[in-house]
Design a protein around this motif. Structure first.
Motif, short mmCIF file in Angstrom:
data_model
loop_
_atom_site.label_atom_id
_atom_site.label_comp_id
_atom_site.label_asym_id
_atom_site.label_seq_id
_atom_site.Cartn_x
_atom_site.Cartn_y
_atom_site.Cartn_z
N LEU A 212 -3.77 5.81 -1.61
CA LEU A 212 -4.27 7.09 -2.11
C LEU A 212 -5.07 7.84 -1.05
O LEU A 212 -5.17 9.06 -1.10
N GLU A 213 -5.61 7.09 -0.06
CA GLU A 213 -6.41 7.74 0.98
C GLU A 213 -5.61 8.78 1.76
O GLU A 213 -6.16 9.70 2.35
N TRP A 218 -8.65 16.46 -2.79
CA TRP A 218 -8.63 17.04 -4.14
C TRP A 218 -7.53 16.45 -5.03
O TRP A 218 -7.55 16.59 -6.23
N LEU A 219 -6.55 15.77 -4.42
CA LEU A 219 -5.49 15.15 -5.23
C LEU A 219 -5.82 13.71 -5.60
O LEU A 219 -5.24 13.15 -6.52
N ARG A 220 -6.77 13.12 -4.83
CA ARG A 220 -7.04 11.69 -5.05
C ARG A 220 -7.47 11.36 -6.48
O ARG A 220 -6.99 10.37 -7.04
N PRO A 221 -8.38 12.16 -7.09
CA PRO A 221 -8.82 11.81 -8.45
C PRO A 221 -7.63 11.68 -9.40
O PRO A 221 -7.62 10.82 -10.29
N ALA A 244 -1.98 -9.31 -0.42
CA ALA A 244 -1.58 -8.06 -1.05
C ALA A 244 -2.40 -6.88 -0.56
O ALA A 244 -2.04 -5.74 -0.75
N SER A 245 -3.50 -7.18 0.09
CA SER A 245 -4.41 -6.08 0.45
C SER A 245 -3.92 -5.35 1.69
O SER A 245 -4.62 -5.27 2.70
N GLY A 246 -2.71 -4.83 1.63
CA GLY A 246 -2.16 -4.05 2.73
C GLY A 246 -3.04 -2.84 2.98
O GLY A 246 -3.24 -2.42 4.11
N PHE A 247 -3.57 -2.31 1.92
CA PHE A 247 -4.53 -1.22 2.03
C PHE A 247 -5.71 -1.56 1.14
O PHE A 247 -5.57 -2.24 0.14
#
Ligand SMILES: Nc1ncnc2c1ncn2[C@@H]1O[C@H](COP(=O)(O)OP(=O)(O)OP(=O)(O)O)[C@@H](O)[C@H]1O
Ligand SMILES: [Mg+2]
Lengths: 296, 338
Positions: A212-213, A218-221, A244-247
Motif C-alpha cells: 500500500l505504501e 490520499w489513496l492509502r486509507p 511472508a513479510s515481503g513488505f
C-alpha cells in the motif's frame, strides 16, 4: 395439489426459500459456466487461463528485478496474484448474474416474480465461479511451487489459519458481490463491466502485487479500508509463515488482529449488502428497471 | 375487501419520468396508466384489450410486483402489491409474449424444471407436469432440445408452459400469442381455455390487441386506451351496446376527397371510418338507425363515388372499440409497426 408450505413468510419458510434459491442458482451457474464448450476444451481453458496471467506477471517481475526470484518480494507478489483470482471469480461472479439474467437470458423478471430470496439466488450464481476459481488458484500455486521456487512446505503451513482465512475471505467477497449486484439492478447495460472495473481497481488498492505504501498518500486509507488487503496478508502468512513479510505494511498486526479486522469488515459489508439490496430493490421497482433491457 | 376478488385496483396510476440525457433538468412525464379501477373475481378469464402503448404491460408489471404504481393501490390475491410482494409471488406467475427468454444452453425440460424448483415443487411432480403441459401445448417432442435451438415461436410456447407449471392462483399473460402464427396462436388459446376449464378456481388476466382473442377467449374484457379503461364488460354485453345501432360496411370506388368527418356531420351517422382498400376504399358506418343510410348514399353520389358492395352486419368488438376510442385498432397497429 401444491404443497401449502411455501405460502407464508414465517421464518422457517424464508430459510427454505433462501436455500432452494441458493441451490438452484448454484446448479444453474454451473450449467452456464461449464456448458459453453465441450468438457475437454473447458478443462484446457481452465488451466491455461490462470497460467497465462501468472506467466505475464512472472516475466514482468523477472525483467524489472533482473530475476531476483529468491527475494521474499516474489512469493508476496505471486501469492497475492494467485489468490486475487478469487476476487474476480466470486465478487464479479455474483454481481454478473443480474446483468446476465436481465440482458442476455431475459429471465430476470421471471426470477423476480418467483417466490425466492433474490440475494440467496445471486450468491448461488457465484458458486460455480468459486469452484472454477479455486481450480485456477490451485493450478497457479502448483506452477509457482514446481517451477518458480515459491517456498511452500506443507508442514510449515498454518492450515487452520489458512482455512479460516480462506472461508472468511470468500464469504467477504460474496458479500461485496451482493453490493455490486444490487447496484447493477439500477444501472443500464453499458455499465456491464462494473464488476470487472471494481475488481481491477481493488487489485491496485488492496496490496495484491505491491504494498500500500506505493499508493499516493490520499489513496492509502482506501486500501486500509478494504477487507481484501487483510485477507491477502492472512493468506500469505498462513502459507509462508515468517518469510511472508515481503513488505512491512501490516507486520505490526498479529494474526488475531488481522482476523478480527477481516471479520469486522466482512460484517460491515454484510450490513452494507442488506441495505444496498433493500434500497436498490425499491428504487428499481419504483423506476421500472427490473426488466429494462437496452435494445441495441 | 372482498375475499373472492383475485385482483382489485383502486384509482391505479403510473407516470414514467424520462430525463433528457444531456440536460438532466429537462424531464418528460408519460402517463402510462390513469385511474384504473378493476375488480376481477376468482375464476375469471379477464382480457385487457388495447392498442400499442395503451398501458397493458404497465398494468401487468404493477400487478406482478415488478413496478410500483405512482397513485392508487392494487391488491392481488388479497395482498397489497407494494407492501406485500412476498405474499403475492408464490401465488402468481407471468408470461410475456413476443420475446425470446430462457437459458439457451439448458434443454426445454431443464429450463422448466429450474423454474419449478424456485417454487418449491418436488422434482418428480415438476417432471410429471412438464411432460403433461408440453404435450398439451404441442411441444412434447422438443423436451430434450436445447432452448437455444428452438424457433422464437416454440420458445414462446415453452415460456407459456413455464407460467402454467407452478399452477398459479392468478396467471398474468401479456400478449401470449404475439408473434405466433395462426395455428400456434390457436394452440395457445385452446391451451389456456382448457387449463381454466380444468381449474375453475384459477384466474387469468390476459392482455391482447387481437379482437378475436378477446372475443373468443375472455369472460370479461376491459378496453383500455391511453392509460384509461374505457369500458369493462363481457364481450356480449359490450356488443349489445351497439345492437340498437345499424352497422354497414360499404365498399366504394376512390373516395374523391370524401372524408369521414363530412359523413359524421350528417344526422343519424354515429361513426364513419374510411380505410383504403384495393382499388377503392372501405367505409364502415355506425348509424343510429337504417333510415340514415340514404343521406350517406346521397353524399356519395354527389361526389361521384360508386357503391360496389354493401353489407349490414352484426356488431363485433372491433366496432365497440371504434365507438369508444374513435379509431380502429388495426390502424393503430399498422402505424406502430412502421
Ligand atoms: N420504462 C418506461 N419508461 C418510460 N416510458 C415507458 C416505460 N414503459 C412504458 N412506457 C410508456 O408507457 C406507455 C404504456 O406502455 P405499455 O408498455 O404499458 O403499453 P402496452 O399497452 O403494453 O403496449 P404494447 O401493446 O405496445 O405492448 C407507453 O406510452 C410507453 O411508451
Ligand atoms: Mg405491452
Amino acid at each position: 395439489m401444491r404443497a401449502a408450505s411455501y405460502r407464508d413468510t414465517r421464518l422457517p419458510e424464508r430459510w427454505a426459500a433462501a436455500w432452494r434459491s441458493f441451490r438452484v442458482a448454484a446448479w444453474l451457474g454451473w450449467q452456464i459456466e461449464s456448458n459453453w464448450t465441450d468438457p475437454f476444451l473447458f478443462a484446457i481453458y481452465s488451466m491455461l487461463k490462470p497460467l497465462a496471467s501468472a506467466a505475464i506477471l512472472v516475466v514482468m517481475y523477472g525483467v524489472i528485478t533482473n530475476g531476483q526470484f529468491e527475494n521474499p518480494v516474489f512469493p508476496y507478489i505471486y501469492l497475492g496474484n494467485a489468490f486475487y483470482i478469487y476476487v474476480g471469480a466470486v465478487m464479479t461472479g455474483v454481481s454478473w448474474a443480474v446483468i446476465d439474467d436481465r440482458e442476455h437470458y431475459r429471465t430476470l423478471k421471471y426470477i423476480y416474480v418467483a417466490p425466492i430470496r433474490i440475494p440467496a439466488y445471486w450468491l448461488g450464481r457465484g458458486v460455480a465461479r468459486f469452484l472454477t476459481g479455486s481450480f485456477a488458484v490451485l493450478i497457479t500455486l502448483a506452477a509457482g511451487v514446481l517451477f518458480l521456487h515459491v517456498p511452500f512446505h506443507p508442514d510449515r503451513v498454518d492450515w487452520p489459519l489458512f482455512l479460516l482465512s480462506l472461508t472468511l475471505g470468500v464469504m467477504m467477497l460474496a458479500l461485496m458481490g451482493l453490493v455490486l449486484a444490487s447496484v447493477s439492478l439500477m444501472i443500464a447495460h453499458h455499465f456491464f463491466l462494473i464488476g470487472e472495473a471494481v475488481a481491477g481497481a481493488l487489485y491496485l488498492l488492496s496490496g495484491a502485487i505491491f504494498p500500500l505504501e506505493v499508493l499516493p498518500p490520499w489513496l492509502r486509507p482506501l486500501g486500509f479500508a478494504m477487507p481484501i488487503t487483510y485477507w491477502l496478508e492472512l493468506i500469505r502468512r498462513s502459507l509462508l509463515g515468517d518469510i511472508a513479510s515481503g513488505f512491512a505494511t501490516l507486520s505490526g498486526f498479529t494474526n488475531g488482529q488481522l482476523l478480527g479486522i477481516l471479520a469486522g469488515l466482512s460484517v460491515l459489508f454484510g450490513l452494507l449488502a442488506v441495505v444496498a439490496f433493500r434500497l436498490c430493490d425499491r428504487q428499481a421497482r419504483e423506476k421500472g428497471l427490473i426488466d429494462q433491457t437496452t435494445n441495441y | 375487501m372482498s375475499i373472492d376478488l383475485a385482483i382489485e385496483t383502486h384509482n391505479l396510476g403510473r407516470i414514467y419520468t424520462i430525463r433528457n440525457r444531456r440536460e438532466r433538468r429537462i424531464r418528460k412525464e408519460i402517463i402510462a396508466l390513469q385511474d384504473v379501477n378493476l375488480q376481477i373475481p376468482r375464476g375469471e378469464l379477464f382480457g385487457l384489450l388495447g392498442p400499442n402503448g395503451a398501458g397493458k404491460t404497465t398494468l401487468i408489471k404493477i400487478l406482478t410486483t415488478l413496478l410500483a404504481p405512482t397513485t392508487g393501490w392494487a391488491r392481488v390475491a388479497g395482498y397489497d402489491v407494494v407492501r406485500e410482494p412476498q405474499k403475492i409471488r408464490p401465488r402468481i406467475n407471468m408470461v410475456s409474449g413476443g420475446e425470446a427468454s430462457g437459458y439457451g444452453l439448458l434443454t426445454v425440460r431443464e429450463n422448466l424444471w429450474m423454474f419449478a424448483q424456485f417454487y418449491g415443487l418436488p422434482s418428480r411432480e415438476a417432471n410429471r407436469r412438464i411432460e403433461d403441459l408440453l404435450r398439451r401445448i404441442g411441444l412434447a417432442d422438443r423436451i430434450h432440445t436445447k432452448s437455444s435451438d428452438l424457433s422464437t415461436g416454440l420458445r414462446q410456447k415453452m415460456n407459456i408452459v413455464r407460467g402454467f407449471l407452478t399452477d398459479p392462483e392468478i396467471l398474468f399473460l401479456d400478449e401470449p400469442t404475439l408473434g405466433l402464427d395462426v395455428n400456434a396462436a390457436r394452440d395457445v388459446r385452446r391451451f389456456v381455455r382448457e387449463w381454466l376449464d380444468a381449474h375453475p378456481d384459477r384466474t387469468v388476466l390476459l392482455t391482447t390487441h387481437y379482437m378475436v382473442e378477446a372475443d373468443e377467449l375472455c369472460d370479461r374484457v376491459a378496453i383500455i386506451s391511453q392509460g384509461r379503461v374505457l369500458a369493462c364488460d363481457s364481450p356480449e354485453a359490450l356488443k349489445r351496446r351497439l345492437q340498437r345501432e345499424a352497422l354497414f360496411d360499404i365498399e366504394i370506388t376512390a373516395p374523391n376527397g370524401l372524408t369521414a368527418a363530412a359523413l359524421e356531420a350528417l344526422p343519424g351517422v354515429r361513426k364513419a371510418v374510411l380505410t383504403d382498400a384495393s382499388g377503392g376504399a372501405l367505409l364502415k358506418l355506425v348509424l343510429a338507425e337504417d333510415s340514415a343510410l340514404p343521406s350517406v348514399i346521397g353524399v356519395l353520389t354527389e361526389r361521384a363515388v360508386q357503391v360496389r358492395h354493401l353489407t349490414k352486419r352484426e356488431p363485433t368488438l372491433e366496432d365497440v372499440f371504434v365507438e369508444l376510442v374513435g379509431r380502429p385498432l388495426a390502424e393503430e397497429e399498422g402505424r406502430d409497426e412502421q
